[in-house]
Scaffold this motif. Sequence first.
Motif: not given
Length: 110
Positions: A39-59
């Motif tokens: 679970e702890a590692s999966m949390n890191k993976g989920i957060n990394l995925y969300k950060a990547l999504l944020n990187q791939c977004s503009t307004k």
Amino acid sequence: MNKLLKSIEKEKIEPYYSDWNVLEAEIREIFSARKLYAEASMNKGINLYKALLNQCSTKDESVVPLNHAERLEFIEANRSTYAAFRQLSELFKELDKKIASKRAILRKLE
């Protein structure tokens, strides 16, 4: 230069995938050893995925895999299961393909 194209440049996306490759191997090892602390590692993976999504977004625009919201909801609800890990891994792969496709399209338009 298009804002989205700038946010999905290879140099900006690579670090996320480098981190994911290390984390994916770690999570795979946890599941293959039948350990119960993924679970702890999966949390890191989920957060990394969300950060990547944020990187791939503009307004105005974003790059996301098909059924991303439902799949992410499943992963977050079942983060300690192998099925959630597989789904997260697939989301990373699909997002990588979407990014490459979007990058090619935007470069062609310039």
